[in-house]
Motif scaffolding. Sequence first.
Motif, PDB file in Angstrom:
ATOM      1  N   UNK A 167       0.275   1.490  -1.782  1.00 42.86           N
ATOM      2  CA  UNK A 167       0.413   0.531  -0.693  1.00 42.86           C
ATOM      3  C   UNK A 167       0.895   1.180   0.558  1.00 42.86           C
ATOM      4  N   UNK A 174       7.873 -12.521  -6.052  1.00 44.25           N
ATOM      5  CA  UNK A 174       8.886 -11.651  -5.693  1.00 44.25           C
ATOM      6  C   UNK A 174      10.077 -11.551  -6.737  1.00 44.25           C
ATOM      7  N   UNK A 228      11.550  -9.682   3.363  1.00 44.19           N
ATOM      8  CA  UNK A 228      10.819  -9.539   2.147  1.00 44.19           C
ATOM      9  C   UNK A 228       9.362 -10.206   2.218  1.00 44.19           C
ATOM     10  N   UNK A 281       5.318  -7.847  -1.802  1.00 42.26           N
ATOM     11  CA  UNK A 281       4.072  -7.739  -1.799  1.00 42.26           C
ATOM     12  C   UNK A 281       3.042  -7.664  -0.462  1.00 42.26           C
ATOM     13  N   UNK A 331       5.451  -2.263 -10.379  1.00 38.19           N
ATOM     14  CA  UNK A 331       4.641  -1.225 -11.022  1.00 38.19           C
ATOM     15  C   UNK A 331       4.788   0.012  -9.874  1.00 38.19           C
ATOM     16  N   UNK A 346      -6.100  -9.173  -7.291  1.00 33.81           N
ATOM     17  CA  UNK A 346      -5.923  -8.177  -8.271  1.00 33.81           C
ATOM     18  C   UNK A 346      -4.462  -7.986  -8.718  1.00 33.81           C
ATOM     19  N   UNK A 347      -3.587  -8.303  -7.908  1.00 32.72           N
ATOM     20  CA  UNK A 347      -2.220  -8.089  -8.166  1.00 32.72           C
ATOM     21  C   UNK A 347      -1.656  -9.386  -8.610  1.00 32.72           C
ATOM     22  N   UNK A 348      -1.751 -10.417  -8.084  1.00 31.37           N
ATOM     23  CA  UNK A 348      -1.088 -11.545  -8.098  1.00 31.37           C
ATOM     24  C   UNK A 348      -1.699 -12.759  -9.127  1.00 31.37           C
ATOM     25  N   UNK A 396       5.789 -11.124   3.417  1.00 36.21           N
ATOM     26  CA  UNK A 396       4.487 -10.390   3.776  1.00 36.21           C
ATOM     27  C   UNK A 396       4.315 -10.711   5.444  1.00 36.21           C
ATOM     28  N   UNK A 413       3.892  -0.001  -5.916  1.00 30.83           N
ATOM     29  CA  UNK A 413       4.425  -1.377  -5.400  1.00 30.83           C
ATOM     30  C   UNK A 413       5.416  -1.250  -4.503  1.00 30.83           C
TER      31      UNK A 413
END
Lengths: 51, 254, 159
Positions: C142, B119, B183, C122, C96, B48-50, B185, C99
């Motif tokens: 998030x 990123x 940074x 992310x 966004x 949904x984001x990437x 995840x 985010x």
Amino acid sequence: MSKLLDPAFWSMSGYAVFVWGSFGLTVAVYLWNWLAPQRRRREILESVTEE
Amino acid sequence: MWTWFHRLASPPSFYRLAERLAPWLGAASLLLLLGGWIDGLMFAPADYQQKDAFRIIYVHVPTAAVSLSLYSAMAVAGVVAVIWRIKLAECAMMAIAPVGASMTAVALITGMLWGKPMWGAYWVWDARLTSELVLLFLYLGVIGLYQAFDDPRAGARACALLAIVGAVNVPIVKFSVEWWNSLHQGSTLLKMGKPTMSAAMAGPLYAALAGTMLFCAYAVLRRMQNELLVRERGTRWVGELQRAQAVDDRSASV
Amino acid sequence: MTKRQTRMVAVAGLIFGLGVAAALAFTAFRKNMMYFYTPSDLVAHTVPEDAKIRVGGLVVAGTVLRADDLDVRFTLADCEQTVPVRYRGILPDLFREGQGIVATGRMASDGAFVADEVLAKHDENYMPPDLKEALTTADGRHSCAPFKSVTGASPAVAG
């Protein structure tokens, strides 16, 4: 199969270079890991028979 | 038990065992990798984001995972090689190093190709990326150190010590995203409970991971066979293989 | 002791020594390997002006103001505190409201953070668009849990 003819699939929502680049590199390195030992084995087995 | 173990660890019988096992490992890994990658590229839904960029996970996570497990295996083989002086353990170490180094390099580069579009940077010096780079240098150090020795047994012992010392880096890579803020995840694979990935996306990931593990086992076995052939040069069983190879070559050229 | 037992003891000693050294180094250098500060860190401690630092947090929904194409202002938050951010430059695709981001820059005298680079952070969750509600809160935010405070003053509690 129609998916393979769909330009949207190949464009990877605009990230084609990154996605296909990653997969291409990975496949190339896996192939190297598969073929290099085979070639090396031939070399080893053939080298001493000539002595 | 011990006689059985010693017979297995003897070079010719291990060579033959590997010869029987390798084709099956290779075939199973090929099926899993093709299935996982085709499914992941063509049929898993986009994130949904990437969007489609997340599909890099199917090559990045499996290679990163085996880069750590191969190092652990190399360090364990190093312990066995130092204490029990088992030749086969030395061969295993030296066979794992190039496979592990190549997997680490792939994990790093696919990570960069994923980092740039998502990123906004190819590389940052956070704990995860830095420790994975250190892992690559450890692998390269083991390979280089081995080549610096004329005697393979002395070389393997020196490499074993380096591999054992470098093992402190393994938990650092693994838990870096939990111990430090970074940074990078957190881990998708090991998170329990909360939803991390829909089933349609996770299926290909597990297939690619299993395929990569089996593939590495295949590649390590093949390299161990070569290592055994070089070290046992001049023995009867190697001589027999060489004659068989020469016959093959002659019949192929006819 | 046989030679093999001697080697066993030596290897065990080596592994034990390494473990102790690693644990000591870890406690000593833990702060230095933190990649960014959180808004809580910035509020709790005065950071010298003009020191180049990184700050990570979530972009608060409804605070993103764009003056022109490149100038942007927004508020950054972790689980507890907020800090205003000013930035001029290109934002990553994933930027966004809601985010997670990591910004590099300096504290200005007015208490705002002036960034010269903004990277998106992310999370480890991947979902098709129709299932994403499972991941974010009602306002599209998030989880703030990945933004761990360097000084240990905060988060973790509010998940």
